[in-house]
Design a protein around this motif. Structure first.
Motif: not given
Ligand SMILES: C[S@@+](CC[C@H](N)C(=O)[O-])C[C@H]1O[C@@H](n2cnc3c(N)ncnc32)[C@H](O)[C@@H]1O
Length: 312
Positions: A9, A31, A33-37, A55-56, A78-79, A100, A102, A107, A127, A217
């Motif tokens: 993260t 976003t 992701g892997r849930g860090g935030h 997350d999408r 999607p957000f 967060d 990208g 991925q 994604m 988005e």
């Molecule tokens: C940089 S990672 C986030 C990491 C997260 N903050 C963490 O700490 O684990 C971005 C994540 O956002 C998701 N994502 C990107 N654009 C998105 C959107 N428009 N809608 C939903 N999810 C999205 C991606 O699938 C990815 O899993």
């Protein structure tokens, strides 16, 4: 131990601090992701707090399901559907929104996602692997003009036209279906090398941004997020690409100043609508130590703004 690629993260404590979390507040992580935030937000929330995480990517949601916490609601969408999803959940206003942007490391690092030229794999790049067109499917029908536009607009690729023509020529001998095929076509069409960068970097990034509609988005969620923030609520956005950061910067700037009217108009400043956002600090970047530990953090920029009392 999991052998899945990990996501480190970026700006973890900075982003959570930026949200100025109220223990009983309602927060959105757009976003997961892997849930860090998300995990850090949950740790800062009290028993009455709530976190809605989007997350999408179905695999991100699967990881989220391992978190046994009744304060967390996961949304596979999607957000850009933020407002609709909040309506469905019966949530009208929130105390903070984090994006967060990208892609996550899994991925990029799982070959079958087709996002990287480092592996040979089907040219997918979505994604959300449960819906939508893959890059291979899009490239099968796109015109040279459309491919050129995508490579130029989202990759700032100087050789966009030459690459698009090369893709169209390669198509006549069969589909451009794998990352290796695309990387080789691009490598031959790009005439000058950028130091330290694979010639296909810009094309892969452009196609990924396009196929996932990443900039659209972002443009869709920003106004919806502001409309749903309570006064004092925070919006924090971490970008990794100058095109994303430009959208965030302009949006926050425009929302944090009164409307710019021609100076001759007989309108008193006090009668102008008040801005809905106030900027919080300057753009934040990862420390040298963070970049040394996680090189993927190097292009990150976080911008933060706070919702004012002004009506929408
Ligand atoms: C940089 S990672 C986030 C990491 C997260 N903050 C963490 O700490 O684990 C971005 C994540 O956002 C998701 N994502 C990107 N654009 C998105 C959107 N428009 N809608 C939903 N999810 C999205 C991606 O699938 C990815 O899993």
């Amino acid at each position: 131990m999991s052998l899945q690629p990990k996501h480190v993260t970026v700006l973890l404590s900075e982003a959570v601090d930026a949200l100025a979390i109220r223990p009983d507040g309602v927060y959105v992580d757009g976003t997961f992701g892997r849930g860090g935030h998300s995990r850090a937000i949950l740790a800062a929330l009290g028993p009455e707090g709530r976190l809605i995480a989007f997350d999408r990517d179905p695999s991100a949601i699967e990881v989220g399901r391992e978190i046994a916490d009744s304060r967390l609601t996961l949304v596979h969408a999607p957000f850009s559907s933020f407002a609709e999803e909040l309506d469905d959940l019966g949530v009208s206003r929130v105390d903070g929104v984090l994006l967060d942007l990208g892609v996550s490391s899994p991925q990029l690092d799982e070959p079958e996602r087709g996002m990287s030229f480092r592996f040979d794999a089907p040219l997918d790049m979505r994604m959300d692997t449960s819906r939508g067109q893959t890059v291979a499917q899009w490239l099968a029908d796109a015109s040279v003009a459309q491919i050129t536009e995508v490579l130029r607009d989202y990759g700032e690729e100087r050789f966009a036209y030459a690459i698009a023509k090369a893709i169209a020529a390669a198509r006549t001998g069969g589909a451009v279906a794998t990352t290796r095929q695309l990387a080789e076509i691009v490598e031959k069409a790009v005439r000058t090398r950028e130091p330290g960068q694979h010639p296909a970097t810009r094309s892969f990034q452009a196609l990924r941004i396009f196929i996932n509609q990443e900039l659209e988005e972002l443009s869709l969620i920003l106004p919806d997020a502001v409309a749903r923030l309570k006064p004092g609520g925070r919006l924090a956005v971490i970008s990794f690409h100058s095109l994303e950061d430009r959208i965030v910067k302009r949006f926050m700037r425009d929302e944090s100043r009164p409307p710019q009217l021609p100076s001759r108009l007989p309108v008193r400043a006090a009668d102008l609508p008040k801005p809905r956002l106030a900027l919080v600090g300057k753009a934040a970047r990862p420390s040298e130590a963070e970049v040394a530990a996680n090189p993927r953090a190097r292009s990150a920029v976080m911008r933060v703004a706070e919702r004012t009392e002004a009506q929408a």
